[in-house]
Design an enzyme around this catalytic site. Sequence first.
Site, PDB file in Angstrom:
ATOM      1  N   TYR A 153      57.094  47.304  71.495  1.00  0.00           N
ATOM      2  CA  TYR A 153      57.114  46.484  70.277  1.00  0.00           C
ATOM      3  C   TYR A 153      55.776  46.667  69.579  1.00  0.00           C
ATOM      4  O   TYR A 153      54.727  46.601  70.215  1.00  0.00           O
ATOM      5  CB  TYR A 153      57.332  45.010  70.642  1.00  0.00           C
ATOM      6  CG  TYR A 153      57.238  44.054  69.481  1.00  0.00           C
ATOM      7  CD1 TYR A 153      58.209  44.034  68.484  1.00  0.00           C
ATOM      8  CD2 TYR A 153      56.176  43.153  69.380  1.00  0.00           C
ATOM      9  CE1 TYR A 153      58.123  43.149  67.415  1.00  0.00           C
ATOM     10  CE2 TYR A 153      56.089  42.254  68.321  1.00  0.00           C
ATOM     11  CZ  TYR A 153      57.066  42.259  67.343  1.00  0.00           C
ATOM     12  OH  TYR A 153      56.978  41.379  66.284  1.00  0.00           O
ATOM     13  N   ASP A 188      48.829  51.575  70.522  1.00  0.00           N
ATOM     14  CA  ASP A 188      48.935  50.174  70.149  1.00  0.00           C
ATOM     15  C   ASP A 188      48.419  49.357  71.326  1.00  0.00           C
ATOM     16  O   ASP A 188      49.135  49.139  72.304  1.00  0.00           O
ATOM     17  CB  ASP A 188      50.390  49.810  69.809  1.00  0.00           C
ATOM     18  CG  ASP A 188      50.525  48.348  69.434  1.00  0.00           C
ATOM     19  OD1 ASP A 188      49.547  47.597  69.593  1.00  0.00           O
ATOM     20  OD2 ASP A 188      51.628  47.955  68.996  1.00  0.00           O
ATOM     21  N   LYS A 226      45.142  40.058  69.251  1.00  0.00           N
ATOM     22  CA  LYS A 226      45.095  39.082  70.339  1.00  0.00           C
ATOM     23  C   LYS A 226      43.680  38.758  70.818  1.00  0.00           C
ATOM     24  O   LYS A 226      43.020  37.921  70.219  1.00  0.00           O
ATOM     25  CB  LYS A 226      45.997  39.556  71.480  1.00  0.00           C
ATOM     26  CG  LYS A 226      47.463  39.660  70.981  1.00  0.00           C
ATOM     27  CD  LYS A 226      48.450  39.909  72.081  1.00  0.00           C
ATOM     28  CE  LYS A 226      49.826  40.222  71.564  1.00  0.00           C
ATOM     29  NZ  LYS A 226      50.709  39.086  71.445  1.00  0.00           N
TER      30      LYS A 226
END
Length: 427
Positions: free
Chosen positions: A143, A238, A266
């Site tokens: 994702y 990513d 994050k």
Amino acid sequence: MTSNNDTLFARAQLTTPGGVNSPVRAFRSVGGTPRFITRAEGPYFWDADDRRYIDYIGSWGPAIVGHAHPTVVKAVQDAAARGLSFGAPTQGEIEIAEEICKLVPSIEQVRLVSSGTEATMSALRLARGATGRDKIVKFEGCYHGHADSLLVKAGSGLLTFGNPTSAGVPEDFVKHTLVLDYNNTQQLEDAFKDMGDQIACVIVEPVAGNMNLVRATPEFLQTMRRLCTQYGTVLIFDEVMCGFRVALGGAQALYGIKPDITALGKVIGGGLPVAAFGGRADLMGHMAPLGPVYQAGTLSGNPVAVAAGMSTLKLIQEPGFYTNLTAQTSKLVNGLSQAAKEAGVTFCGDAIGGMFGLYFAATVPGSYAAVMASNKDLFNRFFHAMLDAGVYLAPSAFEAGFVSAQHDDAVIAATIEAARGAFAQLA
Ligand SMILES: Cc1ncc(COP(=O)(O)O)c(C=O)c1O
């Protein structure tokens, strides 16, 4: 007695679709009522009934130093007192950029944005702008946020282009996205042989955390690096989730492989909205205002968010931080595996740094298909038994878990004790 969580959930659904602002929070996968969180501290958070939980989602990754760490809170308070947002550059943005360039092996220049979605979306645009090519490669089960061209699942044939996984994404928008199997080196070789000189970029989670936890094999990432170099394709790691989670320098430090561009998020925001993409200076030079690839943001590099991120980045560089985090996460996974074994439940786990995966399967999965074959019903029952016992795991069998530096031996032991009871209910 009605739970305050039930009352809040009913109320939330009147004004917010599904009652939540991000779908996984709704507990659809596991069933039941989401907990509405009122406060958090260290390894714990409390719900609207004032029930305490040991938290293993850590805001889905950011809370690596534990919730409401006094140093981070103080940095945020101090920054807020100086003003919330200026829309003009600040010294704090330089400092966090310098810190990111110092810590992440492949990053020479970095641009701050406000979400992981923005980071990967901008990285794709950069790759396309720099190469003048349209096609991109992603992998099933990874994702990368919710940009149109990334909400894609594999097409019917091996090397056919993908199908949208969300309504509202036109077929036309995903016709350049090729979706391959994670850890399938041969497929990658075949794709490059077929159309390598048309591929702008390959985007991958080098440690996947969105199909439970799945590690890439070194061979898979090495092949990817070799093919991208050979064909002039931009390799995008990513690391929004695994960056600063699996090791201080992210998965690229762990595997010793340098991507061309890295997406981060994050942890670098320490719980506030900071994300970034960065990499080779010559590539980053294609970004506006230097180059023709456009990207911008009103709140990019927000001073309060940057203060939270910077103080978090300092804390994770304290001596022994990752040794401790890794040890605690391993203790947790080993303890859970032992408890499952004693109860006769088919279960295994994996841990890297402060990230972990729990699988109701005999062996640790290496692909999306293997993850999907694990026993979801058992996970759901385990999830609820743990929740009842005061342990909050990710409310889906297909998400990774996160440990913070505040999950000490007593917290881990309490979790394993709760798991003994939960596994016993499954046997
Ligand atoms: C690997 C990865 N990339 C991108 C994103 C998107 O980040 P955000 O939710 O901040 O948009 C996520 C979110 O979980 C992620 O795990």
